[in-house]
Design a protein around this motif. Structure first.
Motif, PDB file in Angstrom:
ATOM      1  N   LEU A  75      -3.109  11.660  22.314  1.00  0.00           N
ATOM      2  CA  LEU A  75      -2.992  10.203  22.263  1.00  0.00           C
ATOM      3  C   LEU A  75      -1.520   9.851  22.095  1.00  0.00           C
ATOM      4  CD1 LEU A  75      -5.962   9.533  19.798  1.00  0.00           C
ATOM      5  CD2 LEU A  75      -6.023   9.620  22.312  1.00  0.00           C
ATOM      6  N   ALA A  76      -1.065   8.823  22.810  1.00  0.00           N
ATOM      7  CA  ALA A  76       0.372   8.562  22.836  1.00  0.00           C
ATOM      8  C   ALA A  76       0.725   7.094  22.659  1.00  0.00           C
ATOM      9  CB  ALA A  76       0.971   9.083  24.141  1.00  0.00           C
ATOM     10  N   GLN A  77       1.831   6.911  21.999  1.00  0.00           N
ATOM     11  CA  GLN A  77       2.496   5.617  21.874  1.00  0.00           C
ATOM     12  C   GLN A  77       3.688   5.695  22.827  1.00  0.00           C
ATOM     13  OE1 GLN A  77       2.755   4.301  17.751  1.00  0.00           O
ATOM     14  NE2 GLN A  77       4.847   3.601  18.080  1.00  0.00           N
ATOM     15  N   ILE A  78       3.622   4.969  23.956  1.00  0.00           N
ATOM     16  CA  ILE A  78       4.667   5.028  24.979  1.00  0.00           C
ATOM     17  C   ILE A  78       5.713   3.965  24.673  1.00  0.00           C
ATOM     18  CG2 ILE A  78       5.191   4.793  27.425  1.00  0.00           C
ATOM     19  CD1 ILE A  78       2.353   5.758  28.022  1.00  0.00           C
ATOM     20  N   ASN A  79       6.938   4.410  24.425  1.00  0.00           N
ATOM     21  CA  ASN A  79       7.987   3.508  23.942  1.00  0.00           C
ATOM     22  C   ASN A  79       9.217   3.594  24.846  1.00  0.00           C
ATOM     23  OD1 ASN A  79       9.794   1.984  22.472  1.00  0.00           O
ATOM     24  ND2 ASN A  79       9.594   3.149  20.578  1.00  0.00           N
ATOM     25  N   PRO A  80       9.609   2.490  25.483  1.00  0.00           N
ATOM     26  CA  PRO A  80      10.804   2.516  26.339  1.00  0.00           C
ATOM     27  C   PRO A  80      12.088   2.808  25.563  1.00  0.00           C
ATOM     28  CG  PRO A  80       9.974   0.268  26.087  1.00  0.00           C
ATOM     29  CD  PRO A  80       8.941   1.177  25.512  1.00  0.00           C
ATOM     30  N   LYS A  81      12.058   2.692  24.241  1.00  0.00           N
ATOM     31  CA  LYS A  81      13.238   2.997  23.433  1.00  0.00           C
ATOM     32  C   LYS A  81      13.308   4.467  23.030  1.00  0.00           C
ATOM     33  CE  LYS A  81      13.936  -1.682  21.772  1.00  0.00           C
ATOM     34  NZ  LYS A  81      13.834  -2.637  20.640  1.00  0.00           N
ATOM     35  N   MET A  82      12.308   5.232  23.418  1.00  0.00           N
ATOM     36  CA  MET A  82      12.352   6.677  23.172  1.00  0.00           C
ATOM     37  C   MET A  82      13.211   7.323  24.262  1.00  0.00           C
ATOM     38  SD  MET A  82      11.595   9.428  21.524  1.00  0.00           S
ATOM     39  CE  MET A  82      10.199   9.082  20.432  1.00  0.00           C
ATOM     40  N   PRO A  83      14.285   8.029  23.884  1.00  0.00           N
ATOM     41  CA  PRO A  83      15.138   8.651  24.914  1.00  0.00           C
ATOM     42  C   PRO A  83      14.410   9.748  25.673  1.00  0.00           C
ATOM     43  CG  PRO A  83      15.777   9.358  22.708  1.00  0.00           C
ATOM     44  CD  PRO A  83      14.780   8.266  22.522  1.00  0.00           C
ATOM     45  N   ARG A  84      14.818   9.927  26.915  1.00  0.00           N
ATOM     46  CA  ARG A  84      14.349  11.065  27.705  1.00  0.00           C
ATOM     47  C   ARG A  84      15.326  12.204  27.470  1.00  0.00           C
ATOM     48  NH1 ARG A  84      10.415  10.132  31.207  1.00  0.00           N
ATOM     49  NH2 ARG A  84      10.841  12.158  32.134  1.00  0.00           N
ATOM     50  N   THR A  85      14.826  13.302  26.950  1.00  0.00           N
ATOM     51  CA  THR A  85      15.709  14.413  26.622  1.00  0.00           C
ATOM     52  C   THR A  85      15.465  15.603  27.532  1.00  0.00           C
ATOM     53  OG1 THR A  85      14.144  15.106  24.873  1.00  0.00           O
ATOM     54  CG2 THR A  85      15.996  13.712  24.217  1.00  0.00           C
ATOM     55  N   HIS A  86      16.509  16.378  27.741  1.00  0.00           N
ATOM     56  CA  HIS A  86      16.441  17.551  28.613  1.00  0.00           C
ATOM     57  C   HIS A  86      15.930  18.761  27.835  1.00  0.00           C
ATOM     58  CE1 HIS A  86      18.988  16.113  32.150  1.00  0.00           C
ATOM     59  NE2 HIS A  86      18.954  15.084  31.306  1.00  0.00           N
ATOM     60  N   GLY A  87      15.268  19.647  28.521  1.00  0.00           N
ATOM     61  CA  GLY A  87      14.770  20.867  27.894  1.00  0.00           C
ATOM     62  C   GLY A  87      13.284  21.047  28.085  1.00  0.00           C
ATOM     63  N   ASP A  88      12.591  21.407  27.006  1.00  0.00           N
ATOM     64  CA  ASP A  88      11.175  21.770  27.083  1.00  0.00           C
ATOM     65  C   ASP A  88      10.206  20.595  26.962  1.00  0.00           C
ATOM     66  OD1 ASP A  88      11.778  24.482  27.246  1.00  0.00           O
ATOM     67  OD2 ASP A  88      11.713  24.768  25.069  1.00  0.00           O
ATOM     68  N   GLY A  89      10.658  19.493  26.415  1.00  0.00           N
ATOM     69  CA  GLY A  89       9.731  18.475  25.927  1.00  0.00           C
ATOM     70  C   GLY A  89       9.180  17.509  26.936  1.00  0.00           C
ATOM     71  N   HIS A  90       8.461  17.994  27.942  1.00  0.00           N
ATOM     72  CA  HIS A  90       7.877  17.121  28.949  1.00  0.00           C
ATOM     73  C   HIS A  90       6.356  17.265  28.951  1.00  0.00           C
ATOM     74  CE1 HIS A  90      11.993  18.121  30.575  1.00  0.00           C
ATOM     75  NE2 HIS A  90      12.054  16.818  30.359  1.00  0.00           N
ATOM     76  N   ILE A  91       5.694  16.156  29.070  1.00  0.00           N
ATOM     77  CA  ILE A  91       4.235  16.161  29.124  1.00  0.00           C
ATOM     78  C   ILE A  91       3.782  15.194  30.208  1.00  0.00           C
ATOM     79  CG2 ILE A  91       4.136  14.458  27.224  1.00  0.00           C
ATOM     80  CD1 ILE A  91       1.438  15.788  26.440  1.00  0.00           C
ATOM     81  N   HIS A  92       2.921  15.671  31.103  1.00  0.00           N
ATOM     82  CA  HIS A  92       2.470  14.848  32.225  1.00  0.00           C
ATOM     83  C   HIS A  92       1.392  13.878  31.750  1.00  0.00           C
ATOM     84  CE1 HIS A  92       0.835  13.866  36.254  1.00  0.00           C
ATOM     85  NE2 HIS A  92       2.082  14.140  36.644  1.00  0.00           N
ATOM     86  N   THR A  93       1.350  12.732  32.387  1.00  0.00           N
ATOM     87  CA  THR A  93       0.363  11.717  31.995  1.00  0.00           C
ATOM     88  C   THR A  93      -1.069  12.219  32.146  1.00  0.00           C
ATOM     89  OG1 THR A  93       0.601  10.792  34.224  1.00  0.00           O
ATOM     90  CG2 THR A  93       1.829   9.706  32.453  1.00  0.00           C
ATOM     91  N   SER A  94      -1.277  13.193  33.024  1.00  0.00           N
ATOM     92  CA  SER A  94      -2.627  13.735  33.193  1.00  0.00           C
ATOM     93  C   SER A  94      -3.089  14.495  31.949  1.00  0.00           C
ATOM     94  CB  SER A  94      -2.681  14.671  34.403  1.00  0.00           C
ATOM     95  OG  SER A  94      -1.799  15.771  34.231  1.00  0.00           O
ATOM     96  N   ARG A  95      -2.152  14.899  31.113  1.00  0.00           N
ATOM     97  CA  ARG A  95      -2.466  15.606  29.875  1.00  0.00           C
ATOM     98  C   ARG A  95      -2.815  14.627  28.749  1.00  0.00           C
ATOM     99  NH1 ARG A  95      -4.673  19.435  27.471  1.00  0.00           N
ATOM    100  NH2 ARG A  95      -3.794  20.110  25.512  1.00  0.00           N
TER     101      ARG A  95
END
Length: 426
Positions: free
Chosen positions: A145-165
């Motif tokens: 479950l996610a709180q989607i926040n435009p003020k959350m920075p996009r960071t490089h590295g491992d921390g990516h999660i697809h919306t299908s998840r």
């Protein structure tokens, strides 16, 4: 991904007797967490698992304490009293090992409660400021479950999660929590910062813990050259050193040219700094805090603190007697990693006394206190009164060195304890 209109709708996916991981630090999904706690009584027996949460948490009410159990992996101020009641607990664990608890099923996660950036054109959200163990939780949980926040920075590295998840989410434009560690500085922390900076050689790789002292150290590194950053976390204090060309990461062996971290906490300045910044690499904490990885870097300097330190060098950093104050965190990961690094220096840096004037250097640790870093791992200790090198020293020599950097008003008492301990039978 189901896009919901209200936080309550999102947390309807959580049921009684489930274990819920709560994303931490600046990424704490405060709105979703509040909506979840409001369901107390409607659902019951829910275990919350978190490393370190930020923001106000309205936990001290019957419907929360009767139906939710806080099981903390690193105790933060906003849940400290909760953890130290019958309705909470603490799991002693190295920060580097937490992802394995989730992945190997020692602590299976039913639901991951996250705060993420909006998805990119490929459908991937970023875990933003906190990858740490959230990545493992996100891919181990049955429900995300996610709180989607435009003020959350996009960071490089491992921390990516697809919306299908992601099972369900809500879009919320909210400010991230901010902490100004530099504002906590005083004369004592500045002196400590200078002493520690003098121990750091050009070309060193730095790890900094949380608080005013690491920021003070960074302020005194302006004349250094070729420094690198490999740390579990950093804050605003790193940015000026990058801008001045002091931090170049050129001598690091692990991801040279990049700042390697697993989470950040500070002000909006550091959140903007890491946003889409390719020189900052956010990796899973099981990699960042792995001693076998840390030791590959040259001259690793690990700077951590303590609540108490006894005359033999034992470090209590997580409890005040039996009262659970924080956690083991990554201190041992980096203290050991630094000691194994070629030219490395593991450092405990702390004020000599508490805010109430009680000595942090003691004859013996308080009854019930936990040892986070053993006396076999401690090399350097720094207070505002100087530096003690304990490496290779016997117990008596260690004690004498530590008494010399204790607060002057406490030295006589410590000398009496030294005499009582080491002159028996003479």
């Amino acid at each position: 991904m189901q896009l919901c209109k209200t936080p309550t709708e999102v947390v309807q996916h959580i049921h009684s007797h489930q274990r819920v991981f709560v994303h931490g630090s600046a990424a704490t999904p405060s709105t979703l967490l509040a909506a979840l706690l409001d369901r107390g009584g409607e659902i019951t027996g829910v275990e919350l698992v978190a490393i370190s949460t930020f923001g106000a948490i309205d936990w001290n009410r019957a419907k929360v304490r009767e139906h939710f159990f806080m099981n903390s992996l690193f105790v933060s101020a906003n849940v400290r009293e909760w953890v130290d009641t019958k309705d909470g607990d603490y799991v002693p664990v190295f920060l580097s090992e937490i992802p394995a608890l989730f992945r190997k099923g020692a602590m299976p996660i039913d639901v991951a409660l996250l705060q993420v950036s909006p998805p990119d054109k490929h459908g991937y959200c970023s875990l933003g400021t906190s990858i740490d163990a959230a990545l493992a939780a996100a891919y181990s949980a049955d429900v995300v479950l996610a709180q989607i926040n435009p003020k959350m920075p996009r960071t490089h590295g491992d921390g990516h999660i697809h919306t299908s998840r992601i099972t369900a989410a809500i879009e919320l434009d909210t400010d991230l929590p901010e902490v100004r560690y530099g504002a906590e500085a005083d004369e004592r922390t500045e002196k400590i910062g200078r002493y520690v900076a003098e121990l750091i050689e050009d070309g060193s790789t730095l790890q900094m813990g949380i608080g005013a002292i690491p920021d003070a150290v960074l302020r005194h590194l302006g004349s250094h050259k070729g420094l690198g950053i490999h740390t579990e976390m950093f804050s605003d204090g790193v940015i000026p050193l990058v801008e001045k060309g002091v931090v170049t990461n050129e001598f690091k062996k692990v991801e040279p040219g990049k700042i390697l971290t697993t989470f950040v906490i500070g002000t909006r300045k550091v959140y903007d700094f890491v946003d889409d910044n390719p020189i900052v690499s956010f990796r899973d904490v099981s990699m960042v805090n792995d001693t076998a990885v840390i030791r590959k870097n040259p001259k690793v300097v690990a700077i951590n603190s303590a609540l108490q330190l006894d005359l033999t060098g034992q470090v209590c950093a997580d409890s005040l007697g039996t009262y659970q104050f924080s956690g083991i965190g990554g201190q041992m990961d980096f203290m050991r990693g630094a000691s194994l690094s070629e030219g490395g220096k593991p450092i405990i840096a702390m004020p000599s006394v508490t805010k109430k004037g009680i000595s942090r250097i003691v004859g013996t640790l308080a009854d019930g206190a936990g040892v986070v870093t053993t006396r076999g791992h401690v090399h350097w200790v720094v207070t505002e009164y100087g530096v003690a090198n304990l490496y290779g020293k016997g117990l008596q020599e260690r004690a004498k060195g530590l008494i010399q950097i204790a607060a002057p008003e406490h030295r006589e008492g410590l000398e009496r304890q030294f005499y009582q301990r080491f002159t028996r039978g003479s």
